[in-house]
Design a protein around this motif. Sequence first.
Motif: not given
Length: 214
Positions: A24-32, A95-109
Amino acid sequence: MIVTERFDYDRGRQVSVYMPPSPPRAIVFSGDGQLISTWGRELEVLRAPPTMIVGVHSTDDKDEMARLREYSPGFDAEQFSAHEGFLIHDVREWVRSKFDVSIPADRTIVAGASAGAELALALGLRHPEMFGFVFAASPGAGYRPPAKMPSVLPRTYLTAGTLEPFFLENAVQWADALKAAGAEVIFSTPDGGHGDPFWKTEFAKMVFWSYMGG
């Protein structure tokens, strides 16, 4: 691929994660999360840049007010704060530990629809250091633009259908308030009523927009 895991929060709350075929180059967090995590398949069809979606499922309580109390700080500040902490601390660290991702705020939605749009707007305004983008579809009226906006604001994609006047009016208020505070705002008003068909389409447009401006 969608991975679902159950957490201890609220007697056992599920979180569903859509993982794109490529890193992934970006990550989305959401409810529902039971709904929004499935929208990743649409991104694949449209060949969007690889985007991870992390969706916290809504409460199993059938009372809609239970969902509103979690998603909008105006109904129950304590319950909202507990849900907020679960999402921004427990889920993000998992998410960070399980999937080994670190996405900065400018790529986080942070994204949501209806009451979930209130959650997205609230989290975006309260934590702009975490969320560089907000996607808010058909926001309800439980959370309204604050009188004093934060000095740092996320870029925001608002949408509401022409056949849902109550939610369209709320979206207009948010668009006007955010623009007046200096935020970058896209505001889309497609034909449609209150429901997920156009939400999914607009979500895909927002993802493409976030990459174009990044």
